[in-house]
Design an enzyme around this catalytic site. Structure first.
Site, PDB file in Angstrom:
ATOM      1  N   CYS A 149       0.926  -1.257   0.050  1.00  0.00           N
ATOM      2  CA  CYS A 149       0.021  -0.049   0.046  1.00  0.00           C
ATOM      3  C   CYS A 149       0.982   1.265  -0.054  1.00  0.00           C
ATOM      4  O   CYS A 149       0.688   2.320  -0.761  1.00  0.00           O
ATOM      5  CB  CYS A 149      -0.974   0.198   1.240  1.00  0.00           C
ATOM      6  SG  CYS A 149      -0.186  -0.267   2.890  1.00  0.00           S
ATOM      7  N   TYR A 150       1.813   1.279   0.783  1.00  0.00           N
ATOM      8  CA  TYR A 150       2.778   2.368   0.900  1.00  0.00           C
ATOM      9  C   TYR A 150       3.452   2.623  -0.533  1.00  0.00           C
ATOM     10  O   TYR A 150       3.624   3.671  -1.097  1.00  0.00           O
ATOM     11  CB  TYR A 150       3.538   2.316   2.115  1.00  0.00           C
ATOM     12  CG  TYR A 150       3.162   2.778   3.362  1.00  0.00           C
ATOM     13  CD1 TYR A 150       2.308   3.938   3.558  1.00  0.00           C
ATOM     14  CD2 TYR A 150       3.375   1.620   4.500  1.00  0.00           C
ATOM     15  CE1 TYR A 150       1.827   4.181   4.890  1.00  0.00           C
ATOM     16  CE2 TYR A 150       3.005   2.188   5.791  1.00  0.00           C
ATOM     17  CZ  TYR A 150       2.280   3.169   5.905  1.00  0.00           C
ATOM     18  OH  TYR A 150       1.696   3.574   7.242  1.00  0.00           O
TER      19      TYR A 150
END
Length: 344
Positions: A149-150
């Site tokens: 996600c990051y």
């Protein structure tokens, strides 16, 4: 119809897959697994799915899943997906892994940061699952490693700038994530009394997503990129806002920076480049597969500040996985994902 299986269907990314796939007209879910809830109806575990699915959870049974499905999503701890993938690929079943098993170009990086038992990469036709960068590779792959996600929020914000040599390779990144990014399993740090009205940093300069960022940003740049990464958990359910501080190689203004982004993403439906002076907000992408990109030039220091917003469970995980599936099966890329963000 594409027959789908989900290993790890009761984690946040698993149930998000089921939410999004419920409106996908070319998909039928044939198999779902959960070690914790095997034998139970998915609607009993997640009442939000009541009326959408009449299917019960199995234990992890690879042979059963592979026999029933065209593609399986794996939302499991590190090391499990590689074992499933080998069996699936032998039977012509495609795999999309929402974990870390297939994100890295070499096994040693994976081993250093994730450890555990792992079957390696040899003999598997795989791709890194960021469609805006690797669409052609994804189309040909048997196994796709869905990005973290990051890294999704960071790579989308920086790749155009690195490819065009607009910024140098020393980058500072500050990211804020909703609590769902910490996963479904309870812990003291994630209970309401600890999280409410509090923002906390964690794993600063030592987060497992750093090598993934460095790998992809370095490929875009053509030279080694250095990343300092400071992630934070915030008292919201969903969303990631990443702010990236980059030194400009030359004196470019707002309009010129905008053109770099706009040209790179001109054909990308899920990436929205905001006009100069507009900044992204997690609220404006909530529940959607969109990434919003904004930026500001600090003329006094020659710094470009890039900001991106995504929903960590959608573009940061399950939505992007479905986008990859659509590409692999050569169907409309927006299928199941053409959703207006939830607002307010």
């Amino acid at each position: 119809m594409i027959k789908v299986g989900i290993f790890g269907a009761t984690g946040y990314t698993g149930v998000e897959l089921m939410r999004l796939l419920s409106k996908h007209e070319k998909v039928k879910i044939e198999y779902i697994s959960s070690q914790s809830y095997a034998g139970k109806s998915i609607a009993d575990v997640y009442p939000s799915l009541t009326g959408f699915y009449d299917i019960s959870l199995d234990d992890v049974e690879v042979e059963k899943a592979v026999s029933k499905c065209d593609v399986v999503f794996t939302a499991l701890p590190a090391g499990y997906a590689s074992k499933i993938a080998r069996e699936a690929v032998k039977k012509g079943v495609k795999v999309i892994d929402l974990g870390a098993d297939f994100r890295f170009d070499d096994y040693s990086t994976y081993k250093e940061w994730y450890g555990g038992e792992y079957d390696g990469y040899d003999g598997i036709k795989r791709a890194y699952g960021l469609p805006e960068i690797y669409r052609d590779s994804i189309k040909e792959a048997d196994v796709v490693g869905n990005p973290g996600c990051y890294p999704t929020s960071v790579i989308l914000g920086l790749v155009p700038l690195l490819k065009e040599k607009v910024i140098d390779g020393n980058i500072i990144i500050d990211s804020k994530s909703g609590i769902s990014g910490a996963g479904h399993s309870p812990s003291q740090k994630n209970i309401y009394a600890e999280c409410n009205e509090s923002i906390r940093a964690y794993n600063v300069a030592n987060h497992r997503h750093v090598p993934e960022m460095v790998q992809e940003l370095s490929k875009a740049s053509g030279e080694k990129v250095s990343v300092v990464f400071a992630p934070h958990l915030t008292p919201m359910t969903r969303g990631i806002l990443s702010t990236m501080y980059c030194k400009l190689r030359e004196n470019l203004n707002q309009e010129e920076i905008y053109e770099v982004f706009a040209e790179f993403y001109k054909n990308e439906y899920f990436v929205k480049v905001l006009k100069p002076g507009a900044y992204p907000s997690t609220k404006n992408v909530y529940g959607s597969n969109f990434c919003h990109i904004g930026f500001e030039v600090d003329k006094a220091t020659g710094t470009l500040v890039v900001m991106t917003a995504i929903d960590n469970l959608v573009k940061g995980a399950s939505g992007q996985a479905i986008q990859n599936m659509n590409i692999m099966f050569e169907i409309e890329e927006k299928a199941g994902l053409d959703i207006v963000p939830v607002y307010p």
